[in-house]
Design a protein around this motif. Structure first.
Motif, PDB file in Angstrom:
ATOM      1  N   ALA A 186       8.561   9.167 -14.151  1.00 33.63           N
ATOM      2  CA  ALA A 186       7.394   9.417 -13.304  1.00 33.63           C
ATOM      3  C   ALA A 186       6.602  10.659 -13.709  1.00 33.63           C
ATOM      4  N   THR A 187       7.065  11.399 -14.701  1.00 33.49           N
ATOM      5  CA  THR A 187       6.367  12.643 -15.058  1.00 33.49           C
ATOM      6  C   THR A 187       4.921  12.397 -15.476  1.00 33.49           C
ATOM      7  N   ASN A 188       4.639  11.209 -16.009  1.00 34.68           N
ATOM      8  CA  ASN A 188       3.271  10.897 -16.437  1.00 34.68           C
ATOM      9  C   ASN A 188       2.448  10.234 -15.332  1.00 34.68           C
ATOM     10  N   LEU A 189       3.048  10.007 -14.185  1.00 34.29           N
ATOM     11  CA  LEU A 189       2.339   9.369 -13.084  1.00 34.29           C
ATOM     12  C   LEU A 189       1.666  10.417 -12.205  1.00 34.29           C
ATOM     13  N   SER A 190       0.537  10.051 -11.673  1.00 38.77           N
ATOM     14  CA  SER A 190      -0.135  10.933 -10.721  1.00 38.77           C
ATOM     15  C   SER A 190       0.596  10.877  -9.379  1.00 38.77           C
ATOM     16  N   SER A 191       0.338  11.857  -8.559  1.00 36.71           N
ATOM     17  CA  SER A 191       0.907  11.854  -7.212  1.00 36.71           C
ATOM     18  C   SER A 191       0.504  10.585  -6.477  1.00 36.71           C
ATOM     19  N   GLN A 192      -0.733  10.180  -6.644  1.00 34.31           N
ATOM     20  CA  GLN A 192      -1.224   8.984  -5.947  1.00 34.31           C
ATOM     21  C   GLN A 192      -0.505   7.733  -6.435  1.00 34.31           C
ATOM     22  N   ALA A 193      -0.194   7.647  -7.719  1.00 33.18           N
ATOM     23  CA  ALA A 193       0.527   6.478  -8.244  1.00 33.18           C
ATOM     24  C   ALA A 193       1.934   6.405  -7.643  1.00 33.18           C
TER      25      ALA A 193
END
Length: 191
Positions: free
Chosen positions: A28-35
């Motif tokens: 999840a490090t590449n995911l935005s908070s919203q994702a």
């Protein structure tokens, strides 16, 4: 006819969940908070559409509260604390969880267990938020204001209570509030 089942997880079992959480957080490090929030919210939509045990359905309220904790602009969770919650929600953004969700009846069991572990981890945050929401709803009703409108804005008459809730949360966390003597978590790391 119903059947009560108690599940006791040994340290090795908990280690398995902690490792799964850490893998999910890495992904999840590449995911935005919203994702991350959207993925966790998706679970709230998917589970009720399938036949799952009540045990799992009951945990969804806790997941919803974790999501509300980070999206409630009126509560304004500080960034450091928001990252703690998002780190817990990262598990629900990973499509490769412990038990594939497509497995009938049991597919969401790992999600329910992970929700329970996250609730233990985030007890100070969730309790402080619950106290704040209760106060906000009661005070809004007393003032003739729609409580739902206060989720997207901060108002002066709530600001002191909001800051007190944040401070109580930090004190509870620092004092080990709610921590079980057998629970030594490492479910999240700061994103």
């Amino acid at each position: 006819m119903s059947l009560d089942i108690t599940i006791q997880l040994a340290d090795e079992d908990l280690d398995h969940f902690i490792e799964a959480m850490q893998r999910a957080q890495s992904k999840a490090t590449n995911l935005s908070s919203q994702a991350i929030i959207d993925s966790a919210s998706k679970l709230l939509v998917e589970v009720p559409q399938t036949k799952v045990p009540q045990f799992i359905r009951d945990r969804l309220d806790n997941l919803d509260q974790m999501i509300q904790l980070v999206v409630d602009e009126g509560y304004g969770l500080p960034d450091e604390d928001r990252k703690r919650v998002l780190s817990c929600l990262a598990y629900f953004a990973d499509p490769d969880d412990i038990i594939p969700d497509s497995v009938p009846v049991l597919g969401f069991l790992d999600d329910a267990i992970m929700i329970e572990l996250c609730v233990r981890e985030l007890k100070p945050e969730l309790d402080a938020y619950g106290d704040f929401v209760l106060f906000r709803n009661q005070e809004a009703t007393r003032r003739g204001v729609d409580p739902a409108s206060l989720k997207t804005e901060r108002v002066e008459w709530l600001e002191t209570r909001r800051l007190e809730a944040h401070e109580h949360m930090r004190h509870r966390r620092r004092d080990g509030y709610g921590a079980s003597s057998n629970w030594a978590p490492a479910l999240f790391r700061t994103r």
